[in-house]
Design a protein around this motif. Structure first.
Motif, short mmCIF file in Angstrom:
data_model
loop_
_atom_site.label_atom_id
_atom_site.label_comp_id
_atom_site.label_asym_id
_atom_site.label_seq_id
_atom_site.Cartn_x
_atom_site.Cartn_y
_atom_site.Cartn_z
N ARG A 154 1.01 -0.82 -0.06
CA ARG A 154 0.40 -0.21 0.22
C ARG A 154 0.40 1.35 0.41
NH1 ARG A 154 -4.73 0.25 3.69
NH2 ARG A 154 -6.46 2.10 2.21
N SER A 165 -1.98 -5.65 -6.19
CA SER A 165 -2.43 -4.85 -5.35
C SER A 165 -2.51 -4.40 -3.97
CB SER A 165 -3.74 -3.57 -6.24
OG SER A 165 -3.99 -3.88 -5.51
N GLU A 167 -5.30 -4.07 -1.94
CA GLU A 167 -6.56 -4.13 -2.31
C GLU A 167 -6.46 -5.60 -2.29
OE1 GLU A 167 -10.11 -1.80 -1.53
OE2 GLU A 167 -7.90 -1.72 -1.38
N GLU A 168 -5.62 -6.50 -3.07
CA GLU A 168 -6.59 -7.73 -3.74
C GLU A 168 -6.04 -8.15 -2.75
OE1 GLU A 168 -5.81 -7.69 -8.51
OE2 GLU A 168 -4.18 -7.11 -7.72
N LYS A 171 -7.52 -8.88 0.25
CA LYS A 171 -8.82 -9.47 0.35
C LYS A 171 -8.02 -11.15 0.26
CE LYS A 171 -12.27 -7.87 -2.78
NZ LYS A 171 -12.58 -7.38 -4.49
N MET A 197 -7.04 0.11 7.44
CA MET A 197 -7.13 -0.31 5.77
C MET A 197 -7.97 -2.68 6.03
SD MET A 197 -3.72 -1.90 3.65
CE MET A 197 -4.08 -3.58 4.29
N LYS A 201 -11.79 -3.36 5.60
CA LYS A 201 -12.51 -4.52 4.41
C LYS A 201 -13.52 -5.64 5.10
CE LYS A 201 -10.78 -4.19 0.35
NZ LYS A 201 -11.66 -3.54 -0.33
#
Lengths: 624, 624
Positions: A154, A165, A167-168, A171, A197, A201
């Motif tokens: 990040r 990323s 994000e991925e 996840k 973060m 999520k």
């Protein structure tokens, strides 16, 4: 020709496994992997087949597979179990597999670490998700490291395309790990960005976590970390951070230490000359005293200068040398010191430590009469005489020493008499019990002996009825000894079999009792020697002679009896019953039957003959 | 009809014995005796057949036989041997014979005494010669009593006719006993009439014995008896009589005591407060000192007031308490006492008895520094601290105690390290040696196993080559340990097998070595505990932790290893080799073969697992 059908898709597992092994030996990981996936064969076999080869070829493995998903699949399927031993045993060469390399360690951890290291050196960005998997799949998941890597993504997003990323990655992590767990661990990094973060999520309600996070942000860094650690129940870390928060938080730290019993850890965090160290030591000492460790409490108190408390602790556990050292350091006034010495001496006499008591009475209470009296009671004749002459109190010889000597003589004589009688009684009874059991054993063999169809079966059945188990139909609960303390438990264990005539294991109980007597009598060597010398010194030659003779006789009696009682066949099994009619089965039956009469640990101790300390010379050659 | 011949005079022994037994059971002694005499059957059988019955019927026996010659014949033929077990075993009912009545004793003595008592009550004059025989035939012939009886016959000749005269009795005695022996014993009665009577009957030249007898007659009675006793080498009796001869003969008595080592006997003959008693005590003490019994010498000297010599004796054997008691009794001047204390302390330190040395230095040499130093060297930390504070010498803590503590710590650490390494090495080597032996054993069984014609033969042959005897072709003389003293002999015995690789009994040697290490390490519990406490007291927590951890590890290592090394099958023989092809013979062969690998006493000690004193708590809970 037969019509073609589904047959070609049916694979004989043995044939498949043979092929897989061949491929694995020639490092064809790609073929192996696809075949296994298709036929649903456990992927662990890739490693288990030959761990050493696999670990040496991780790079080849990764490159052949060349699929993030496949690698993740392999990692997630890893289990501690060795599939070559459980699911897919190799029919030939069972023992040929070399032992796992390295110093043991857990298989899953070894594979995860090996693959992760290789991936990190090859291309950390490409293998990003696999690396995260490798962290998370370890026996103790390295969630914080994984989170840290996400956080890095990040902060410094990779410039190249096709990379994962933050994000991925997050996840993916949430797919692998429970969200609450991940949230807790993100807190544990003390990194609020990371926490937010993860929190975002998650399905968590911001009203739930935001106030807590905001409160944390207002705190001084160390106290902030302490608060987080405490929240996460990481008390050692919490204490560590709290100790850096200055004196105003010390009470909080002390409470934490007491609550979580982190005394040792706390003492390491404060300098030994600080007031906090002293407070902690006192608290620790209190805890130790409560837990019957007064001596260690005393040491802690003494070394931080809490002499008065240390003295109390030492006295409470009769650690008299330390107690007096502290007392003289304080220093206690002479009268108090004398009183202390008398108190301690009294305790020591109760513990039958007369010589130490005498030292206290003589040197600290300055009472030579009491000291000599203690020594006489403790049968420390030489030391008593030394003090008698040192203090020029020969009068005590006539008034106390001589009467005590004569009394000690007659006590020892009658004690030896009773031990001798008891020993002989037990020994004779043992012979009777043994004869009975041997008779029962032979009778049983006679009945079923040569024609017994199945030796194994026979031996199991017989064990219930013969050998040491003879009479096990009687209840074994007639032992009324209650193990009061853990110290007595061992003793009690030795006594669990009843000496009552006809009780089961009466022979074992008799062996225990005989061993006990032998130990007690053998232990008397020094005491008898010292008494003999004192008797001779005061011209009681006749008494000395009789004692020497009696003691010599009982020792002789025991020495002669030991090989009879603990005869050769007792520990080793006896020679199997053989004879003209015996067969392989009957011999094995008798052999098994003897083995099955083997007994517990404590009992087997009774089966080995006690050792006499014949090297301890106690006789006086001047006595006939 | 066949012609009659000598056949009727041939008797089948078994038939005869059966008849004799019947007669004996019905107490027909006369028939028995005559039959036995005619057929030359050993007369002992009369008693041996049923000792109890015979002893209960001695009167009947005597009356039935009713012949002095026959009775004498029976008495002279008596032997210790039991003829029912040796010459004439009874075919049936071997175990039915009741045990000999009475408290054992010798058969010949029992029979002689029983018959003599009966004869004396029946008619002592009639049985006179038989009574003499009964005296003479005893295991230790009662020659003097026999002679006394002859003498009585001479002094009071029996009035009745047909009785034995003294003359005849003496003749008979001379027929039974060697004349010189009889003469010596007659002297032993101190009865000159008797002596002359015997001497006259003997072939002795009067010129030989008369002067000696005449000389004896001139002596004072006690001295006369002493001279006779000495002549007969009856030194105890001689001393007894000499002691009654007054002071002028004391030197002679002393020499007799020294020559014949009759010290204990002599001390009993003189009052404890007499000058002779003192002289004898001194002589005895000298003898005892020469024979390494200085402490007992000291006791004898002290109790008769020879304090200076007693002191010397006590010092020479480091009996320091007694030495100081005597020294203060003398009393020794202060400086000499201090010197004495220092000498003794030095010896005690050599013997590693530091605490006792410290007491001497502190209390008698008044040197607290030396005392503390001794305690530090002896690792008696608590006692050292007690003295440090008692004498207010805290400076010694910095200068001596702390450096010594750190040194002790590193010494213990490296010692534990070395023991651990050695233990592991021996343990691993033992596993290798055992595997080799087991392999050799199984190979041998494979070769000769099932078809072996004679298991007994096989097992003997195999014992030379396998089992513990594997490699016995090597010389066993490579043990270079020489048993210097009897104290070391036992130790040396344990080491007689070589640890050299491939040596025979290497496994036993390894077991001995492992046992040794275990004992040494287990013994350290107290020392480590005391060192740990001292280290903690002076804030050396880190060192204490490392020591506690290392010691804990090696104890754990040993505890885990013991069941592996001394596994169940070690003392008990292993399960015999069995299988589908095994036969009774093959099983017995394997069984025997294992038994034959059994070893000596010292070795069998190594086969039982050493015991750890796990009840001795040494750990400090305040150390992690």
């Amino acid at each position: 020709q037969m019509p073609r059908g589904n047959l070609e898709t049916i694979h004989h597992r043995a044939l498949v496994l043979a092929q897989l092994r061949k491929w694995l030996d020639s490092l064809k990981f790609k073929d192996v992997f696809e075949c296994m996936r298709k036929l649903r064969i456990n992927l662990n076999l890739i490693y288990d087949h030959n761990p050493k080869v696999f670990l040496e070829n991780t790079e080849l493995f990764l490159k052949q597979i060349d699929s993030i998903n496949y690698i993740n699949l392999f990692l997630t399927e890893l289990k501690e179990e060795d599939t070559t031993k459980t699911m897919y045993p190799c029919p030939s060469s069972t023992a040929s597999k070399p032992a796992t390399p390295g110093t043991g360690g857990k298989k899953v951890d070894i594979v995860c670490d090996a693959l992760r290291t290789t991936m990190e050196s090859l291309d950390p960005q490409k293998y990003c998700l696999c690396i995260l998997t490798a962290h998370v799949k370890k026996t103790t998941p390295e969630l914080e490291t994984a989170l840290q890597k996400v956080h890095e993504l990040r902060v410094n997003p990779p410039s190249e395309a096709n990379t994962v990323s933050a994000e991925e990655a997050l996840k993916y992590l949430l797919f692998l790990v429970n969200v609450n767990e991940l949230y807790e661990h993100s807190l544990g990094t003390y990194d609020f960005d990371l926490v937010l973060m993860v929190a975002e999520k998650s399905q968590k309600d911001p009203k739930e976590y935001l106030p807590f996070l905001n409160m944390l942000k207002t705190l001084e860094p160390n106290y902030q970390r302490y608060t987080i650690d405490k929240h996460l129940k990481r008390y050692k870390k919490a204490l560590h951070h709290l100790s850096k928060c200055g004196e105003e938080h010390f009470t909080e730290a002390l409470n934490l230490v007491k609550d979580q019993r982190l005394y040792s850890e706390a003492l390491e965090l404060y300098p030994a000359d600080s007031p906090q160290y002293k407070v902690l030591s006192v608290a620790y000492a209190e805890y130790l005293v409560e837990h019957q460790q007064a001596e260690q409490a005393g040491l802690l108190l003494w070394r931080c200068g809490e002499t008065a408390r240390a003295l109390q602790a030492f006295v409470s556990c009769t650690s008299w040398r330390h107690a007096l050292a502290v007392a003289t350091q304080i220093p206690l006034p002479a009268e108090e010191l004398a009183l202390l010495a008398r108190d301690l001496a009294e305790k020591l006499i109760e513990l039958r430590r007369h010589t130490e008591a005498a030292l206290l009475l003589e040197q600290y209470a300055k009472d030579c009469e009491e000291a000599i009296s203690a020594l006489i009671v403790g049968a420390a004749w030489e030391e008593a005489l030394r003090l008698v002459y040192l203090y020029n109190r020969q009068d005590i010889i006539e008034t106390n020493v001589k009467p005590a000597l004569l009394e000690a003589h007659s006590t020892q004589m009658s004690f030896l008499e009773s031990q001798k009688a008891l020993f002989t009684r037990h020994k004779n009874r043992l012979a009777v019990v043994r004869e009975m059991k041997e008779k029962a054993r032979l009778e049983l063999l006679d009945e079923d002996g040569p024609d017994c169809p199945d030796a194994e079966l026979f031996s199991e059945a017989s064990s219930v009825m013969t050998g040491s188990h003879l009479g096990s139909k009687y209840s074994r609960s007639n032992s009324r000894i209650s193990a009061r303390s853990s110290k007595n438990r061992r003793k009690a264990e030795g006594k669990k079999h009843s000496l009552k005539e006809g009780s089961p294991f009466e022979d074992v109980a008799l062996l225990h009792a005989l061993t006990q007597i032998i130990h007690v009598v053998d232990k008397m060597r020094e005491e008898v020697h010292s008494l003999l010398k004192a008797l001779v010194l005061f011209q009681y030659d006749k008494q000395a002679c009789s004692l020497q003779q009696d003691y010599s006789e009982i020792l002789q009696l025991i020495e002669t009896a030991i090989p009879e009682i603990w005869h050769e066949g007792l520990q080793q099994t006896q020679t199997p019953v053989t004879g003209p009619n015996s067969t392989a089965n009957s011999i094995m039956a008798s052999f098994h039957q003897q083995r099955l009469s083997s007994v517990s640990q404590a009992d087997s101790e009774a089966l080995s003959p006690p050792k006499m300390r014949s090297s301890v010379k106690w006789k006086l050659c001047i006595l006939k």
